[in-house]
Design an enzyme around this catalytic site. Structure first.
Site, PDB file in Angstrom:
ATOM      1  N   TYR A  15      61.376  38.884  33.663  1.00 14.39           N
ATOM      2  CA  TYR A  15      60.161  38.087  33.806  1.00 14.39           C
ATOM      3  C   TYR A  15      60.445  36.600  33.611  1.00 14.39           C
ATOM      4  CZ  TYR A  15      57.311  42.358  33.854  1.00 14.39           C
ATOM      5  OH  TYR A  15      56.744  43.577  34.170  1.00 14.39           O
ATOM      6  N   PRO A  23      46.122  46.566  36.792  1.00 10.57           N
ATOM      7  CA  PRO A  23      44.929  47.411  36.704  1.00 10.57           C
ATOM      8  C   PRO A  23      43.656  46.714  37.165  1.00 10.57           C
ATOM      9  CG  PRO A  23      45.454  46.540  34.542  1.00 10.57           C
ATOM     10  CD  PRO A  23      46.589  46.134  35.454  1.00 10.57           C
ATOM     11  N   LEU A  24      43.675  45.381  37.221  1.00 13.88           N
ATOM     12  CA  LEU A  24      42.510  44.630  37.683  1.00 13.88           C
ATOM     13  C   LEU A  24      42.584  44.324  39.175  1.00 13.88           C
ATOM     14  CD1 LEU A  24      42.106  42.193  34.668  1.00 13.88           C
ATOM     15  CD2 LEU A  24      40.463  43.929  35.386  1.00 13.88           C
ATOM     16  N   ALA A  25      43.572  44.943  39.850  1.00 14.04           N
ATOM     17  CA  ALA A  25      43.735  44.751  41.296  1.00 14.04           C
ATOM     18  C   ALA A  25      43.834  43.271  41.638  1.00 14.04           C
ATOM     19  CB  ALA A  25      42.593  45.418  42.069  1.00 14.04           C
ATOM     20  N   GLY A  84      36.222  38.262  40.433  1.00 11.57           N
ATOM     21  CA  GLY A  84      36.035  36.826  40.579  1.00 11.57           C
ATOM     22  C   GLY A  84      37.109  36.038  41.292  1.00 11.57           C
TER      23      GLY A  84
END
Length: 325
Positions: free
Chosen positions: A61, A231-233, A239
């Site tokens: 990362y 997981p929040l696509a 938003g």
């Protein structure tokens, strides 16, 4: 109430994980800036204030800078280490000179990777080490030897995998002394092939689903914690402005917003709550560095517990863009 596999093993009480891939600026070898440090510190503080005490890393990362920044936080707050759970990943190697981008589960690479992880994180051990992506040249005996050495030295407490099928997990498990306790996969309200693979059994439509058979079921049977990355696509329903959004995505986004308004919560909490409502007790890995967005995820645990079967299927059907078969 049923417990997540990691809760059963008393490794963490954190229902959510903060993914630290966003720490460190760019994907380059530029120096870490004061701003980079400040962004990470604010994200960690937002996570801790939201009850998140588990943090996800990988040696690659931001070319190692994400771990280095986190290590700096641990150095300035030494009391924090014993109150959090840290997991990191290894096995991906970027191009070097004439060498190609490749995956490497050799014993020597795993051992050297962990030494680098510990140095950057400024810690003597990590709680969980994951193998990042399947290596076609894997020798499970070598992986087992590396894991045994890391466990014996106290450098790693537990082991798991990422992006692996049930068959790949079974192969490694046959050789490893310690159980593989995590499998991290891309799962979200947008990425629903993990559900479609099971729903479309014995149907022609199922032949187009590219999700290895039996992963979810195997992990549930073996008490392997399923963690969801992205997981929040990528913020599609909460938003973030995105290009080339389909009508199905827009309708799903509207439904998420409607539910959030009715329940007096955030869109993030609805999206994550839907994922966490699944009986596999999925543990989302939130990849944001935005303190407000991180805090918006806090209510997802409550929403998952409140979400009815009908609400869950309404969101699933919306994401499918067509009625259930």
């Amino acid at each position: 109430m049923r417990k997540m596999p990691l809760h059963k093993r008393e490794i963490t009480t954190s229902r959510l994980v903060l993914g630290c891939m966003g720490f460190g600026g760019g994907w380059d070898h530029n120096s870490i800036t004061k701003e980079d440090n400040l962004i990470a510190e604010k994200a960690v503080d937002a996570a801790l204030s939201s009850g998140i005490t588990m943090f996800d890393h990988a040696d690659i990362y931001k070319m190692g800078k994400a771990e280095t920044i986190f290590g700096g936080i641990l150095k300035s707050r030494p009391e924090l280490r014993e109150n959090i759970v840290i997991q990191s990943k290894c096995g991906i190697r970027f191009p070097e000179g004439n060498l190609p981008h490749r995956f490497d589960f050799s014993k020597s690479h795993i051992l050297s990777s962990v030494d680098g992880i510990l140095k950057r994180l400024n810690t003597e051990y990590i709680d969980i080490l994951l193998l990042h992506r399947p290596d076609p040249l894997v020798e499970p005996e070598e992986v087992a030897e590396a894991f045994d050495a890391l466990k014996a030295s106290g450098k790693v407490k537990n082991f798991g995998v990422s992006n692996m099928s049930a068959a790949q997990i079974k192969l490694l498990s046959a050789y490893c002394s310690d159980p593989l306790i995590v499998n991290q996969l891309e799962l979200s309200l947008k990425r629903i092939d993990w559900l479609e693979q099971g729903v479309l059994v014995n149907q022609k439509a199922g032949t187009d689903i590219n999700f290895a058979d039996g992963i979810i079921e195997h992990c549930r049977l073996e008490d392997i914690q399923i963690q969801a990355w992205a997981p929040l696509a990528y913020g599609m329903y909460s938003g973030r402005e995105m290009e080339n959004v389909s009508e199905t995505d827009l309708q799903t986004k509207d439904l998420v917003q409607k539910m959030a308004n009715e329940k007096g919560t955030s869109t993030e909490a609805i999206v994550l709550g839907w994922l966490m409502r699944h009986p596999a007790l999925i543990q989302p890995v939130i990849g944001s560095t935005n303190p407000e967005r991180i805090k918006n995820c806090q209510d997802s645990v409550r929403q998952s517990e409140m979400m009815t079967r009908e609400e869950w299927y309404s969101l699933y059907t919306a994401s499918r863009g067509k009625k259930m078969p």
